[in-house]
Motif scaffolding. Structure first.
Motif, short mmCIF file in Angstrom:
data_model
loop_
_atom_site.label_atom_id
_atom_site.label_comp_id
_atom_site.label_asym_id
_atom_site.label_seq_id
_atom_site.Cartn_x
_atom_site.Cartn_y
_atom_site.Cartn_z
N PRO A 1 0.82 -1.22 0.00
CA PRO A 1 0.00 0.00 0.00
C PRO A 1 0.85 1.27 0.00
CG PRO A 1 -0.91 -1.60 1.53
CD PRO A 1 0.39 -2.17 1.05
N SER A 2 1.98 1.28 0.71
CA SER A 2 2.81 2.49 0.75
C SER A 2 3.43 2.77 -0.61
CB SER A 2 3.91 2.33 1.81
OG SER A 2 4.80 1.28 1.47
N THR A 3 3.68 1.72 -1.40
CA THR A 3 4.22 1.90 -2.75
C THR A 3 3.23 2.66 -3.62
OG1 THR A 3 5.52 -0.12 -2.58
CG2 THR A 3 5.06 0.71 -4.81
N VAL A 4 1.95 2.32 -3.47
CA VAL A 4 0.90 3.01 -4.23
C VAL A 4 0.74 4.43 -3.71
CG1 VAL A 4 -1.52 2.95 -4.92
CG2 VAL A 4 -0.26 0.80 -4.61
N ARG A 5 0.67 4.57 -2.39
CA ARG A 5 0.43 5.87 -1.78
C ARG A 5 1.57 6.86 -2.10
NH1 ARG A 5 -1.20 3.89 2.53
NH2 ARG A 5 0.80 3.77 3.63
N LYS A 6 2.82 6.38 -2.02
CA LYS A 6 3.99 7.26 -2.25
C LYS A 6 4.44 7.27 -3.70
CE LYS A 6 5.70 6.42 2.44
NZ LYS A 6 6.81 5.84 3.25
N LYS A 7 3.79 6.42 -4.52
CA LYS A 7 4.12 6.32 -5.94
C LYS A 7 5.59 5.97 -6.13
CE LYS A 7 1.13 9.96 -6.25
NZ LYS A 7 0.68 9.60 -5.00
N GLU A 8 5.95 4.82 -5.60
CA GLU A 8 7.32 4.33 -5.69
C GLU A 8 7.39 3.16 -6.68
OE1 GLU A 8 8.68 5.37 -1.08
OE2 GLU A 8 8.04 3.33 -1.60
N GLU A 9 8.62 2.73 -6.99
CA GLU A 9 8.89 1.59 -7.86
C GLU A 9 8.18 1.77 -9.21
OE1 GLU A 9 8.03 -1.94 -5.64
OE2 GLU A 9 9.30 -1.35 -3.95
N ARG A 10 7.41 0.80 -9.66
CA ARG A 10 6.76 0.89 -10.99
C ARG A 10 5.78 2.06 -11.05
NH1 ARG A 10 7.28 0.96 -15.15
NH2 ARG A 10 5.37 0.05 -16.02
N TYR A 11 5.18 2.44 -9.93
CA TYR A 11 4.25 3.58 -9.93
C TYR A 11 5.00 4.87 -10.24
CZ TYR A 11 0.29 0.83 -8.32
OH TYR A 11 -0.75 -0.08 -8.25
#
Length: 632
Positions: free
Chosen positions: A114-124
């Motif tokens: 969820p933090s990857t989506v929220r912070k727009k990290e990695e592929r996001y």
């Protein structure tokens, strides 16, 4: 759920789909989405899924409409979700509908933190870098996508790394959806005001956690809300069963189409087969199916037996609800529990009436509030009456309200009358006579006294009174007969309708002005069975000498509370031989008519009378029980 009740109520009426699935096809279509969609279908949840693989930049008008017409949105955030402008445009539209209508959004983080989506990290992060290069001239759009993603990722949702294995994740997401759908179905329904507590009590009787098969009966007078409550319970619980069927208005459907039609209808729904007479041979499949069946408005025990054919026809954990106006029908079916629906209290009555009369919880104008309270006094907590009157008076001026109140004083509203009368129509002739006697004469009287009077008239009071109680037409409280105001009014209206213009051609007379008219002008007929009057409410008038001559079916004549010579009678020439009860306080003549034959008389009371002898000549009383009270 956010959003105002009014906006949600509007949005609910516009919805076509239960769920809209927002996902990146390349990541999830052949695995997670396929499993989730299959489970939704198994639970009979209508889900919208876009099957097209080739997509353009903008979502189509049809897809926008599907989003507008969905109640709940499931967002499946996968590794490559943000790379799809189609997904992001859907997401933006979904959040607009969430804000506008207060709908539920359920995020699912599928193999992504969820933090990857929220912070727009990695592929996001990589995806948005590509969008910024691609849409240099429209950075507001890209920022809108970012904001939408942040907002959605902060919502409470499901994490595939936490809830495992995948089949368990799918099951819990579907349960979450079911809970939200059930909440939506009961939160804004104007028809169930005040019945929520009944629904909870009935649910507790169902013992949903038990593997046993349980049958619950719901009884109550017509218009009290049995059907409304059972429908709401159905919509709340149906998805918890393998299959379900709601069969409304069975009494009318059997009359119109026959009982075979009803059985085939619910079997086809429970077995998920096309309607066919061959369904009778598939009952073995039904025994392996956990079903939820509601049979509404059953009036005959034998028919109910044929409809269900016992507990053993259904699978373990099945639940059947039967509604009826007759408690005995439910007793004969040996249901596990019976729940009786009662009248609404004042607060709930006012709320229900106001929702129909003002389209809000109450009127802010004091004059309308006063008129509303008068309407509530008339309806006495019956939901049908509150809804009918509220809808009738919606958006009408105060003069119309006052006119309606005056009209109700004269006769009952036809819609209310027809529903209440349905219970009366099911009675046999003796039961109808007892019911009308109570409605016209005995409400509020001691049950034992009334039973004696009915027995005196050769009625089987004990069994027939029990029938009236089972049909919720009467009850007994502290030894006295209790009858709802509208039920009594319905009974009196039945008598009035026998001959609206001529009281002398009705079966029962209790209004003093009508009795005076009939006796003064000799307008009696053989239709009259009973006359009962409080003489303290009468002014002195002259009784026609032959006033009783045409009353060849009169079984009860009672004049009580003598007010000193109300009747001017000097030459009464006859009394009907059919009389079983004769009570005449202050009888003014020196003797009874010489041709009166008392062979059917059972109860004879003449307190404070002027009798010097019963009659001239010889008469023999041929009675089983005879009570004579003479106060000279």
């Amino acid at each position: 759920m956010s959003g105002s009740p009014s906006s949600v109520a509007v949005s609910t009426s516009l919805t076509k789909y239960d769920v809209f699935l927002n996902f990146r096809g390349e990541d999830t279509r052949e695995n997670f989405i396929a499993y989730l969609y299959a489970e939704l279908q198994r639970k009979h949840i209508e889900a919208y899924i876009d099957y097209r693989l080739q997509r353009g930049e903008e979502i189509s008008p049809a897809l926008q409409t599907a989003i507008e017409e969905s109640k709940i949105y499931v967002l499946v955030f996968s590794e490559n979700y943000a790379s799809s402008t189609w997904c992001l445009n859907e997401l933006t539209k979904i959040l607009e509908c969430k804000k506008k209508y207060g709908r539920d959004v359920i995020p699912v983080f599928y193999k992504v933190d969820p933090s990857t989506v929220r912070k727009k990290e990695e592929r996001y992060k990589e995806a948005f870098e590509e969008h910024e290069l691609r849409f240099k001239g429209d950075m507001d759009k890209v920022q809108g996508w970012k904001d939408a993603l942040t907002e959605a990722a902060e919502l409470s949702g499901w994490d595939s790394k936490v809830t495992r294995p995948e089949n368990k994740l799918v099951e819990q997401i579907v349960e979450d959806i079911l809970g939200k759908l059930n909440h939506d179905s009961i939160s804004y329904d104007q028809g169930i005001v005040g019945t929520e507590k009944y629904m909870n009590e009935i649910k507790s009787l169902l013992h949903l956690e038990s593997p046993d098969i349980r049958i619950i009966g719901i009884c109550g007078m017509g218009g009290i809300g049995k059907t409304t409550i059972s429908k709401q319970i159905y919509h709340t619980l149906a998805l918890k069963f393998d299959s379900s069927s709601l069969v409304l208005d069975i009494h009318e459907k059997i009359r119109r189409d026959g009982i075979e039609y009803i059985i085939i209808k619910y079997l086809s729904e429970l077995l998920k087969e096309a309607p066919s007479s061959q369904l009778f041979y598939y009952r073995e499949r039904l025994k392996r199916t956990k079903v939820f069946l509601i049979l509404d408005d059953v009036t005959d025990s034998t028919q109910l037996g044929r409809l269900m054919e016992g507990h053993d026809n259904f699978g373990h954990g099945s639940r059947i609800i039967v509604t009826s106006r007759d408690r005995q029908v439910l007793k004969n079916a040996r249901v596990d529990d019976i729940f009786e629906v009662k009248e609404l209290n004042f607060h709930d009555s006012l709320k229900l009436f106001s929702l129909h009369a003002f389209k809000q919880n109450y009127s802010q104008e004091s004059t309308y509030m006063d008129l509303s309270i008068k309407m509530l006094r008339y309806a006495k907590g019956i939901p049908l009456a509150l809804q009918v009157l509220g809808s009738l008076l919606y958006d009408r001026p105060k003069e119309a309200w006052e006119s309606q109140l005056q009209k109700l004083e004269k006769c009952q509203d036809l819609k209310i009358f027809d529903v209440l009368k349905s219970s009366y129509d099911e009675l046999d002739e003796e039961q109808k006579n007892i019911f009308l006697d109570i409605a016209c004469f005995y409400r509020g009287h001691e049950e034992t006294v009334m039973a004696e009077r009915l027995d005196d008239c050769d009625f089987s009071s004990k069994i027939e009174m029990d029938v009236l109680k089972d049909k919720c037409l009467i009850s007994v409280v502290d030894g006295r007969i209790v009858m709802h105001d509208l039920i009594q009014e319905m009974g009196q209206e039945i008598v009035r309708k026998e001959c609206p213009q001529h009281p002398g051609k009705r079966s029962r007379l209790s209004k003093t002005e009508e009795i005076c008219e009939v006796l003064r002008n000799n307008k009696g007929s053989d239709a009259i069975q009973c006359i009962l009057a409080d003489m303290s409410k009468m002014k002195r008038f002259k009784v026609h000498a032959q006033a009783f001559e045409m009353m060849n079916n009169l079984r009860m004549l009672m004049f009580y509370y003598s007010s000193n010579n109300v009747f001017d009678v000097s030459s009464l020439v006859s009394l009907p031989e059919t009389l079983k009860i004769l009570y005449w306080a202050g009888f003014p003549q020196r003797s009874l008519p010489s041709n009166f034959c008392p062979q059917n008389l059972v109860r004879f009371e003449m307190p404070s009378c002027s009798l010097e002898q019963l009659w001239e000549g010889d008469q023999v009383f041929q009675v089983i029980i005879f009570l004579c009270i003479l106060n000279f």
